[in-house]
Write an enzyme that holds these catalytic residues in place. Structure first.
Site, PDB file in Angstrom:
ATOM      1  N   GLY A   1      11.084  -4.278  -1.523  1.00 10.45           N
ATOM      2  CA  GLY A   1      11.229  -4.475  -2.957  1.00 10.45           C
ATOM      3  C   GLY A   1      12.270  -5.528  -3.270  1.00 10.45           C
ATOM      4  N   ASN A   2      13.255  -5.674  -2.367  1.00 12.89           N
ATOM      5  CA  ASN A   2      14.294  -6.686  -2.550  1.00 12.89           C
ATOM      6  C   ASN A   2      13.764  -8.097  -2.317  1.00 12.89           C
ATOM      7  OD1 ASN A   2      16.592  -5.031  -3.198  1.00 12.89           O
ATOM      8  ND2 ASN A   2      16.512  -4.296  -1.103  1.00 12.89           N
TER       9      ASN A   2
ATOM     10  N   LYS B   1      18.286   7.084   0.348  1.00 12.01           N
ATOM     11  CA  LYS B   1      17.468   5.912   0.020  1.00 12.01           C
ATOM     12  C   LYS B   1      18.005   5.236  -1.233  1.00 12.01           C
ATOM     13  CE  LYS B   1      14.041   3.031   0.263  1.00 12.01           C
ATOM     14  NZ  LYS B   1      14.061   1.984   1.295  1.00 12.01           N
TER      15      LYS B   1
ATOM     16  N   LYS C   1       9.594   2.532   2.805  1.00 16.17           N
ATOM     17  CA  LYS C   1       8.363   1.760   2.962  1.00 16.17           C
ATOM     18  C   LYS C   1       8.129   1.317   4.403  1.00 16.17           C
ATOM     19  CE  LYS C   1       9.228  -2.934   3.270  1.00 16.17           C
ATOM     20  NZ  LYS C   1      10.554  -2.773   3.820  1.00 16.17           N
TER      21      LYS C   1
ATOM     22  N   LYS D   1      13.446  -0.416   9.598  1.00 15.70           N
ATOM     23  CA  LYS D   1      12.499  -1.408  10.110  1.00 15.70           C
ATOM     24  C   LYS D   1      12.358  -1.280  11.620  1.00 15.70           C
ATOM     25  CE  LYS D   1      13.330  -4.740   6.423  1.00 15.70           C
ATOM     26  NZ  LYS D   1      14.023  -3.738   5.586  1.00 15.70           N
TER      27      LYS D   1
END
Length: 321
Positions: A9-10, A124, A208, A270
């Site tokens: 989103g960033n 989060k 995500k 990630k």
């Protein structure tokens, strides 16, 4: 080849930006150009984060008309899926009008007994960055949990359970097989749990990157691309000993993750998601939007690969001055 590409989103709202629609559209065009190049040669499923967007929407809810009922957080997750899906479809159409696209509102089942929901503090980050005093003032006003986010400031924190099952995975796979670029599981998906014989939404945000790994495995993807703000992940990030990572085996990735090399609020999920997917037989690469094409050619990015493809490879150490 079927590829899952996950944008944060960033990537659409950068640090120190207000997140105006003009700013987000400009960044979406940059992302769309990179994605479209890949989609011309491969089946692509595109997923994205929503932390800044869902946090902004929650703020608008909190500061809006007092007589208007506030919506639950799972609905805000759904609203931002539609918002960002529309944004990306518009950008992709501008870059390549011949490329067919579709956004699917995607529910993700989580475990109601997940520690993130029942015992652990929220981890989060969502919404904008604040200084500590402002964050604590807002926490007192709205009942938030706030905490530092990777040294960049303070943010609101939400529970982040692990994804268990992507409910619309069949529909996503069918569309991808038909040559449609699918935008799905945005923001990690809409979190739902079984209750009284049906599925209900909960106040949470699924990471995500973890959901992208689940999405890649469930749709039979061969490659997972995790897009971040740097061309490569690094060991010793921010220290004089920093070294970029060219390739990590699953075992080495998990070892460094356990050692705290990758912070939980940034690179940690990630690497965790990439290792999970590569551990099931796939391959994953972490890079930035500008280097996606080069990463697919094997010239850029941090590759996370099964142990059989080892050993791990680091960039050469910098020479002392």
């Amino acid at each position: 080849m079927r590829i899952v590409i996950a944008f944060g989103g960033n990537a659409l709202i950068r640090e120190h930006e207000r997140g105006t629609w003009t700013e987000q559209t400009a960044h979406a065009m940059e992302a769309a150009a990179a994605v479209a190049r890949v989609a011309r040669a491969h089946e692509v499923v595109l997923t994205h984060g929503n932390g800044p967007q869902v946090g902004a929407l929650a703020l608008q809810q909190a500061g809006g008309e007092p007589d208007a009922p506030a919506l639950p957080f799972d609905v805000l997750d759904a609203m931002t899926q539609g918002e960002i899906g529309y944004l990306l479809q518009q950008a992709l159409a501008a870059v390549d009008p011949s490329l067919p696209t579709a956004t699917i509102l995607t529910r993700v089942r989580v475990n109601p007994d997940d520690p993130a929901l029942v015992e652990a503090p929220p981890t989060k980050p969502i919404g904008p960055f604040y200084d500590e005093a402002t964050a604590r003032r807002l926490a007192g006003r709205f009942g938030w949990t706030v905490a530092p986010d990777a040294g960049r400031g303070w943010r609101r924190m939400m529970p982040s359970p692990h994804p268990v099952e992507i409910l619309e995975v069949r529909e996503i796979a069918v569309l991808a097989a038909a040559g449609i670029l699918v935008i799905a599981a945005g923001g990690g998906g809409i979190p739902v749990v079984p209750r009284d014989g049906r599925l209900v939404g909960i106040d949470a945000v699924i990471d995500k990157d973890r959901c992208a790994a689940e999405l890649a495995a469930a749709t039979g993807a061969e490659l997972l691309v995790l897009v971040t703000g740097v061309p490569r992940a690094a060991l010793g990030f921010g220290t004089p000993a920093q070294r970029g990572i060219v390739r990590l085996t699953v075992s080495d990735a998990l070892r460094h993750l356990d050692a705290g090399e990758f912070p939980p609020g940034s690179m940690g999920p990630k690497v965790e998601g990439a290792a999970r997917f590569a551990g099931s037989g796939g391959r994953a690469v972490i890079t930035d939007a500008a280097h996606i094409a080069a990463a697919l050619d094997g010239d850029e990015g941090t590759w996370i690969v099964p142990d059989a493809e080892g050993p791990s490879v680091l960039e050469p150490a910098a020479l002392a001055v």
